[in-house]
Design a protein around this motif. Sequence first.
Motif, short mmCIF file in Angstrom:
data_model
loop_
_atom_site.label_atom_id
_atom_site.label_comp_id
_atom_site.label_asym_id
_atom_site.label_seq_id
_atom_site.Cartn_x
_atom_site.Cartn_y
_atom_site.Cartn_z
N PHE A 1 -8.55 10.45 -5.67
CA PHE A 1 -7.50 11.11 -6.44
C PHE A 1 -6.95 10.13 -7.47
O PHE A 1 -6.69 8.96 -7.17
CB PHE A 1 -6.40 11.60 -5.52
N ALA A 2 -6.80 10.62 -8.70
CA ALA A 2 -6.26 9.79 -9.77
C ALA A 2 -4.80 9.47 -9.52
O ALA A 2 -4.03 10.34 -9.08
CB ALA A 2 -6.42 10.50 -11.11
N VAL A 3 -4.43 8.23 -9.79
CA VAL A 3 -3.03 7.79 -9.69
C VAL A 3 -2.72 6.90 -10.89
O VAL A 3 -3.63 6.39 -11.55
CB VAL A 3 -2.76 7.02 -8.37
N GLU A 4 -1.47 6.71 -11.16
CA GLU A 4 -1.08 5.87 -12.28
C GLU A 4 -1.11 4.39 -11.92
O GLU A 4 -1.34 3.54 -12.78
CB GLU A 4 0.32 6.28 -12.78
N ASP A 5 -0.88 4.07 -10.65
CA ASP A 5 -0.83 2.69 -10.20
C ASP A 5 -1.48 2.62 -8.82
O ASP A 5 -0.89 3.05 -7.83
CB ASP A 5 0.62 2.20 -10.14
N CYS A 6 -2.70 2.08 -8.77
CA CYS A 6 -3.45 2.06 -7.52
C CYS A 6 -2.72 1.28 -6.43
O CYS A 6 -2.60 1.75 -5.29
CB CYS A 6 -4.83 1.46 -7.77
N ASP A 7 -2.21 0.11 -6.77
CA ASP A 7 -1.57 -0.73 -5.76
C ASP A 7 -0.31 -0.07 -5.21
O ASP A 7 -0.07 -0.08 -3.99
CB ASP A 7 -1.23 -2.09 -6.35
N ALA A 8 0.48 0.52 -6.09
CA ALA A 8 1.70 1.18 -5.64
C ALA A 8 1.37 2.39 -4.76
O ALA A 8 2.02 2.62 -3.73
CB ALA A 8 2.54 1.61 -6.84
N SER A 9 0.36 3.16 -5.15
CA SER A 9 -0.01 4.35 -4.38
C SER A 9 -0.59 3.96 -3.03
O SER A 9 -0.29 4.60 -2.00
CB SER A 9 -1.01 5.20 -5.16
N ALA A 10 -1.43 2.92 -2.99
CA ALA A 10 -1.99 2.48 -1.72
C ALA A 10 -0.90 1.98 -0.79
O ALA A 10 -0.88 2.29 0.41
CB ALA A 10 -3.03 1.39 -1.96
N ALA A 11 0.04 1.21 -1.34
CA ALA A 11 1.15 0.70 -0.53
C ALA A 11 2.01 1.85 0.01
O ALA A 11 2.43 1.84 1.17
CB ALA A 11 2.00 -0.26 -1.35
N LYS A 12 2.24 2.85 -0.83
CA LYS A 12 3.03 4.00 -0.39
C LYS A 12 2.32 4.76 0.71
O LYS A 12 2.94 5.20 1.69
CB LYS A 12 3.34 4.92 -1.57
N ALA A 13 0.99 4.94 0.56
CA ALA A 13 0.21 5.64 1.58
C ALA A 13 0.34 4.93 2.93
O ALA A 13 0.51 5.57 3.97
CB ALA A 13 -1.24 5.74 1.16
N VAL A 14 0.26 3.60 2.91
CA VAL A 14 0.39 2.83 4.15
C VAL A 14 1.78 3.00 4.74
O VAL A 14 1.94 3.17 5.96
CB VAL A 14 0.06 1.35 3.89
N GLU A 15 2.80 3.00 3.90
CA GLU A 15 4.16 3.21 4.38
C GLU A 15 4.31 4.58 5.04
O GLU A 15 5.09 4.75 5.99
CB GLU A 15 5.15 3.12 3.21
N LEU A 16 3.53 5.54 4.55
CA LEU A 16 3.59 6.91 5.08
C LEU A 16 2.71 7.10 6.31
O LEU A 16 2.66 8.19 6.87
CB LEU A 16 3.17 7.90 4.00
N GLY A 17 2.01 6.05 6.73
CA GLY A 17 1.23 6.12 7.96
C GLY A 17 -0.27 6.03 7.79
O GLY A 17 -1.02 6.12 8.78
N ALA A 18 -0.76 5.84 6.56
CA ALA A 18 -2.19 5.71 6.33
C ALA A 18 -2.68 4.32 6.73
O ALA A 18 -1.88 3.38 6.87
CB ALA A 18 -2.53 5.97 4.86
N THR A 19 -3.98 4.19 6.88
CA THR A 19 -4.62 2.91 7.14
C THR A 19 -5.48 2.54 5.94
O THR A 19 -6.31 3.34 5.49
CB THR A 19 -5.52 2.98 8.39
N GLU A 20 -5.26 1.35 5.39
CA GLU A 20 -6.03 0.92 4.22
C GLU A 20 -7.34 0.28 4.67
O GLU A 20 -7.36 -0.59 5.54
CB GLU A 20 -5.22 -0.07 3.39
N LEU A 21 -8.45 0.71 4.05
CA LEU A 21 -9.77 0.18 4.36
C LEU A 21 -10.26 -0.79 3.30
O LEU A 21 -10.86 -1.81 3.62
CB LEU A 21 -10.78 1.33 4.51
N VAL A 22 -10.03 -0.45 2.03
CA VAL A 22 -10.52 -1.25 0.90
C VAL A 22 -9.51 -1.16 -0.23
O VAL A 22 -8.92 -0.09 -0.46
CB VAL A 22 -11.88 -0.73 0.39
N ARG A 23 -9.31 -2.28 -0.94
CA ARG A 23 -8.59 -2.26 -2.21
C ARG A 23 -9.28 -3.27 -3.12
O ARG A 23 -9.40 -4.44 -2.76
CB ARG A 23 -7.12 -2.59 -2.06
N THR A 24 -9.72 -2.83 -4.29
CA THR A 24 -10.51 -3.72 -5.13
C THR A 24 -10.53 -3.25 -6.58
O THR A 24 -10.27 -2.07 -6.87
CB THR A 24 -11.97 -3.79 -4.60
N ASP A 25 -10.85 -4.17 -7.47
CA ASP A 25 -11.15 -3.80 -8.85
C ASP A 25 -12.59 -3.29 -8.92
O ASP A 25 -13.44 -3.64 -8.09
CB ASP A 25 -11.02 -5.01 -9.78
N TYR A 26 -12.86 -2.45 -9.91
CA TYR A 26 -14.22 -2.05 -10.23
C TYR A 26 -14.32 -2.06 -11.75
O TYR A 26 -13.30 -2.23 -12.43
CB TYR A 26 -14.56 -0.68 -9.62
#
Length: 249
Positions: free
Chosen positions: A202-227
Motif C-alpha cells: 500500500f502506498a504511503v507518504e512516509d514509509c518509516d512513519a507508517s511502519a512505526a505506526k503499524a508496529v504501535e498498532l500491534g503489527a510485526t515488522e519483517l523487513v524495512r529497506t530502501d529499494y
Amino acid sequence: MTLAHAPGAPSWVDLGTTDLAAATAFYSALFGWGVDELGPQAGGYGLLLKDGKQVAGIGPADPVRGTSWAVYFATQDAAGTAAEVEARGGKTVIAPMQVMDQGIMAVFTDPAGAFFSVWQPGAHTGAELMRQPGSVSWVELYTPDVAAAKEFYGAVFGLTAQDSDMGGGETYTLLSIGGNQVGGMFTPPGAADMPSYWMPYFAVEDCDASAAKAVELGATELVRTDYPGGRLAILTDPQGATFGVITGN
C-alpha cells in the motif's frame, strides 16, 4: 471517474481475517480507511474506503488460508481464465461464481501453491483508487521457482517479465501488462522451500512513519529497506496477514 483495469492487471485486493472488528480498526487507524459493511447477504463482507473511494475488501477468513490478503487479477472471461489455469498446471479452488450483480470471481492456486483470484467486472469494476496514499501500489509474488512462475502467469494473464539485478547475485523480476509495471516476483535468499504467496503493498507518504505506526498498532515488522525507487517495509498485521507499505513506486 471509473478506474480502468487492463485484463491481466491486479484490480482488487481483499483481506480474509479471523477478527473483522480488530482488523478494521487496525487498518482504519493505519491508512485512514472507512468501511462500508454490506450486510448479512454479503456474508460479512465489507468495502474499505479511502476518501470515499473503494480500495479493498474485508471479510471472514477462509478456514484453509487463515488470515491473509488476496490479490485479484482482472479478466474479461473468468471461465476462460479458469481453463487456462488448469491447462498450465494450476488448480481451481473456487470455480467462477456470480457475486450478485457485482461481477464474477474465482480463486486458484498456481503450480507452486500460491493463491490468487480473478475478477470479471460487473457493477463492481475493481479498485477506484490505486498508487495513491492509502491504496494498493504494487503486488508481489514470493515463489521458490521464478522461472516457472514467469511461464505460468505469462500464459494465463499475458504478464511480461523483466529481470532486474538487485546486486549481490540477487534478481528481482518485474511484471508488466501493456507496458505498465504492475508487480514483481522474487525468491528470497535461502528460501527455496518457502511457501509461495502473493502480497499487496500500500502506498504511503512516509514509509518509516507508517511502519512505526503499524508496529504501535500491534503489527510485526519483517523487513524495512530502501529499494531503487524508494523505501518499503513488510509487516504482518495483528491477526497474521502479510502486507507491505511503500513509497516512490
